[in-house]
Scaffold this motif. Sequence first.
Motif, short mmCIF file in Angstrom:
data_model
loop_
_atom_site.label_atom_id
_atom_site.label_comp_id
_atom_site.label_asym_id
_atom_site.label_seq_id
_atom_site.Cartn_x
_atom_site.Cartn_y
_atom_site.Cartn_z
N GLU A 60 -32.76 46.84 -97.58
CA GLU A 60 -33.35 45.68 -97.10
C GLU A 60 -34.37 45.91 -95.28
O GLU A 60 -33.66 46.68 -94.57
N ARG A 61 -35.37 46.45 -95.81
CA ARG A 61 -35.87 46.96 -94.82
C ARG A 61 -37.74 46.83 -94.33
O ARG A 61 -37.87 45.77 -94.85
N PHE A 121 -38.68 44.29 -97.27
CA PHE A 121 -38.62 45.05 -99.06
C PHE A 121 -37.29 45.65 -98.70
O PHE A 121 -36.73 45.79 -98.04
N ASP A 122 -37.42 45.95 -100.00
CA ASP A 122 -36.56 46.40 -100.59
C ASP A 122 -36.69 47.65 -100.99
O ASP A 122 -37.69 47.93 -101.86
N GLY A 151 -40.53 44.34 -105.15
CA GLY A 151 -39.81 44.60 -104.27
C GLY A 151 -40.28 43.93 -102.78
O GLY A 151 -38.84 43.94 -101.33
N VAL A 152 -41.06 43.26 -102.60
CA VAL A 152 -41.42 42.91 -101.74
C VAL A 152 -40.72 41.69 -101.09
O VAL A 152 -41.16 40.80 -101.99
N ILE A 153 -40.12 40.73 -99.66
CA ILE A 153 -39.28 39.89 -99.95
C ILE A 153 -40.15 38.17 -99.23
O ILE A 153 -40.52 37.68 -99.59
N LYS A 154 -40.84 39.74 -98.46
CA LYS A 154 -41.83 38.22 -97.43
C LYS A 154 -42.52 39.20 -96.68
O LYS A 154 -42.20 40.46 -96.65
N PHE A 193 -59.26 36.94 -95.02
CA PHE A 193 -58.75 37.74 -95.28
C PHE A 193 -56.85 38.25 -94.68
O PHE A 193 -56.55 38.81 -95.62
N ALA A 194 -57.18 37.17 -94.66
CA ALA A 194 -55.04 37.31 -94.00
C ALA A 194 -54.32 36.85 -95.04
O ALA A 194 -53.54 37.73 -95.72
N VAL A 195 -55.06 36.04 -95.93
CA VAL A 195 -54.32 34.93 -96.64
C VAL A 195 -54.66 36.76 -98.11
O VAL A 195 -53.27 36.14 -98.75
N LEU A 196 -55.86 36.70 -97.61
CA LEU A 196 -55.91 37.79 -99.43
C LEU A 196 -54.61 38.84 -98.93
O LEU A 196 -54.16 39.39 -99.90
N VAL A 197 -54.64 39.56 -97.76
CA VAL A 197 -53.77 40.48 -97.72
C VAL A 197 -52.34 40.74 -98.08
O VAL A 197 -51.65 41.18 -98.47
N LYS A 198 -52.38 39.27 -97.44
CA LYS A 198 -50.25 38.54 -97.00
C LYS A 198 -50.29 38.53 -99.25
O LYS A 198 -49.01 38.81 -99.79
N ARG A 199 -51.53 37.86 -99.72
CA ARG A 199 -51.21 37.85 -101.29
C ARG A 199 -51.08 39.46 -101.97
O ARG A 199 -50.56 40.16 -102.65
N SER A 200 -51.58 40.05 -101.19
CA SER A 200 -52.26 42.10 -101.75
C SER A 200 -50.69 42.08 -102.00
O SER A 200 -49.61 43.38 -102.85
N LEU A 201 -49.60 41.95 -100.62
CA LEU A 201 -48.39 42.43 -100.23
C LEU A 201 -47.40 41.81 -101.18
O LEU A 201 -45.92 42.57 -102.06
#
Length: 94
Positions: A24-25, A69-70, A52-55, A39-47
């Motif tokens: 986990e990195r 992420f893994d 492999g993204v955990i949070k 925009f913050a919501v859109l960025v978070k959703r895209s990530l």
Amino acid sequence: MKSLARLAVILVIVSPASPTLAAERTATLEVDRMTCASFAVLVKRSLTNVDGVIKATVFLDTRTVTVVFDDAKAGPGKLTTAASEAGFPARARP
């Protein structure tokens, strides 16, 4: 004794392959154009849609995102690409 040896061979054959060990990195991304909560919501959703993204934690005031992420499935390159493709150019902090 022979039946025990057969059982051991069967277990080896039937056992699933061991999963890839991954770590986990955490990466921090600087994100351009992230100027409002929408925009913050859109960025978070895209990530978080990257395999492999955990949070993903967004910091609007500093225009950064911290992503856990893994590393067997994702990396800084995939993360910056995902944000950029959503319209928010990003770069990983060293």
